[in-house]
Design an enzyme around this catalytic site. Structure first.
Site, PDB file in Angstrom:
ATOM      1  N   ARG A  26       1.058  -1.293  -0.243  1.00 18.39           N
ATOM      2  CA  ARG A  26       0.093  -0.036   0.247  1.00 18.39           C
ATOM      3  C   ARG A  26       0.734   1.512   0.075  1.00 18.39           C
ATOM      4  NH1 ARG A  26      -5.113  -0.871   1.974  1.00 18.39           N
ATOM      5  NH2 ARG A  26      -6.072  -2.713   1.107  1.00 18.39           N
ATOM      6  N   ARG A  30      -3.282   6.460   0.403  1.00 17.48           N
ATOM      7  CA  ARG A  30      -3.263   7.429   1.063  1.00 17.48           C
ATOM      8  C   ARG A  30      -2.560   8.001   1.925  1.00 17.48           C
ATOM      9  NH1 ARG A  30      -8.979   4.800   2.640  1.00 17.48           N
ATOM     10  NH2 ARG A  30      -7.887   3.047   2.454  1.00 17.48           N
ATOM     11  N   ARG A  39      -6.222  11.629  -6.672  1.00 21.52           N
ATOM     12  CA  ARG A  39      -7.640  10.900  -6.224  1.00 21.52           C
ATOM     13  C   ARG A  39      -9.123  11.646  -5.942  1.00 21.52           C
ATOM     14  NH1 ARG A  39     -11.530   8.371  -4.144  1.00 21.52           N
ATOM     15  NH2 ARG A  39     -11.614   6.345  -2.235  1.00 21.52           N
ATOM     16  N   ASP A  76      -6.239  -3.306  -7.741  1.00 21.28           N
ATOM     17  CA  ASP A  76      -6.639  -4.055  -6.679  1.00 21.28           C
ATOM     18  C   ASP A  76      -6.922  -5.195  -7.465  1.00 21.28           C
ATOM     19  OD1 ASP A  76      -7.734  -3.046  -3.671  1.00 21.28           O
ATOM     20  OD2 ASP A  76      -8.738  -4.880  -5.010  1.00 21.28           O
ATOM     21  N   TYR A 152     -13.975 -13.092  -1.156  1.00 23.22           N
ATOM     22  CA  TYR A 152     -14.896 -12.345  -1.469  1.00 23.22           C
ATOM     23  C   TYR A 152     -16.150 -12.476  -2.659  1.00 23.22           C
ATOM     24  CZ  TYR A 152     -11.850  -8.071   0.496  1.00 23.22           C
ATOM     25  OH  TYR A 152     -11.359  -8.112   1.265  1.00 23.22           O
TER      26      TYR A 152
END
Ligand code: CP3
Length: 341
Positions: A26, A30, A39, A76, A152
């Site tokens: 990651r 952010r 973004r 992703d 998922y």
């Protein structure tokens, strides 16, 4: 094109390195104000992932800003379920959500085996990033491991227990195997495409490995990871199975170069269990980066010494949290890059 910095690839292959290489899970995200800026110009996370120019820009940001030894393509793991026929949404402050989930044999039959071309935007992002990096550092491609993707597709979102997905394993094991095989075949096609598009190295993320029993992990997870490892011999491959303490010995037998460790895994014990034929990646607790600079430095050096000078790729034991300060991240990276044995 020859790479100017190939430390990570050499470490993965077990060749000698002048220092321990580092990248962060990651790293594009952010924690970087520069990411948040790009973004905010987009409709959302998915649009960023699906627009090669923007995906390329945020993939390269951590190389410029943090000085890491590799870039990881901005995407992703959930693009695979989508390519197979289950679209996802990324809901702000909540995470991924699937409108349709898999419940029946018919649902599985309806799913397609994805081809690399179904994920053209990822292939284009890789090609563009490879070109823009201009050989500065290697480019890492990735995919979710079949069990995590399966979880998922059954749950339709994140979960604390993944009890629906586990229920499926207990109640419909034959059907579970059918779906896992379809995911595996799709993942192999996808990763092969990523290598052709420019990925110098690959990582499989098995984020929800830790909810399975050792027997289930072997039957429903490792069996498929092992197929992927054997199908991808062109570039070094890393398997990161979060919380899978019980699988470490078996991971030593996989046909891959590197095993990722999370911070709950003791380094010396992991080396004993996995053996000397693999490179180890990890494994600092991301929460260390909330500590003061002196603590970050001393703990990072302690980690480097425990892993030793060869066959180690420094990283965190899981992804960076969004509220970690960028300068603390930089301190972790710089400490690793400055350290010499
Ligand atoms: O820098 C990198 O590591 C590359 C990009 C990357 C992302 N997701 C970007 C992302 C990678 C390698 C992933 C993998 C991924 N995605 C995993 C496996 C790794 C892990 O963390 O265990 C998983 C389980 C997912 C699924 C996923 N994607 C979740 C659960 C979430 C929500 C989490 C959150 O913090 O909001 C995402 C969203 C996501 N993927 C973000 C990023 C940067 C945050 C999206 C945003 O900008 O709002």
């Amino acid at each position: 094109m020859t790479l100017k910095n190939d430390l990570i690839l050499r470490a993965a292959r077990g060749e000698k390195t002048e220092r321990t290489p580092v990248w962060l899970m990651r790293q594009a995200g952010r924690v970087l104000p520069e990411y948040r800026e790009v973004r905010s110009k987009m409709g959302g996370f998915k649009e960023l992932v699906e627009t090669p120019e923007f995906a390329c820009e945020v993939t390269i940001q951590p190389v410029d800003i943090l000085g890491v030894d590799a870039a990881i393509i901005f995407s992703d793991i959930l693009v695979i379920p989508e390519a197979m026929g289950l679209p996802y949404q990324m809901i702000e402050a909540k995470g991924p959500w699937f409108e349709k989930t898999v419940k029946t044999t018919e649902d599985i039959q309806k799913l397609r085996v994805a081809e690399a071309n179904d994920l053209k935007y990822v292939m284009e992002a890789l090609q563009l990033t490879k070109k823009e990096l201009n050989g500065r550092v290697p480019l890492i491609g990735f995919a979710g491991a079949p069990w995590t993707i399966f979880a998922y597709m059954i749950e339709g979102s994140g979960s604390k227990t993944f009890s629906k997905a586990k229920k499926f394993l207990y109640t419909q094991p034959a059907l579970a195997h059918q779906l896992l095989q379809k995911i595996t075949d799709s993942t192999i096609n996808y990763l092969k495409g990523q290598v052709i598009a420019g990925a110098d190295m690959l990582q499989l993320f098995d984020s929800w490995a830790g909810v399975l029993s050792p027997e289930q992990y072997s039957e429903f997870a490792l069996h498929y990871i092992s197929q992927i490892c054997s199908a991808l011999k062109e570039v070094p491959l890393t398997v990161f199975a979060k919380d899978a303490h019980f699988a470490r010995r078996a991971m030593g037998q996989l046909n891959c170069n590197t095993i990722g460790l999370d911070w709950t895994m003791d380094i010396v014990e992991s080396r004993e269990l996995i053996g000397n034929s693999k490179t180890l990646q990890g494994n600092m607790d991301p929460c260390l980066l909330y500590a003061d600079y002196t603590t970050i430095k001393s703990e990072t050096i302690k980690m480097l010494k425990t892993f030793g000078p060869q066959r180690h790729i420094a990283n965190l034991g899981h992804g960076l949290y969004p509220d970690i300060e960028k300068d603390k991240v930089k301190c972790f990276v710089d400490t690793i890059k400055e350290f010499r044995f």
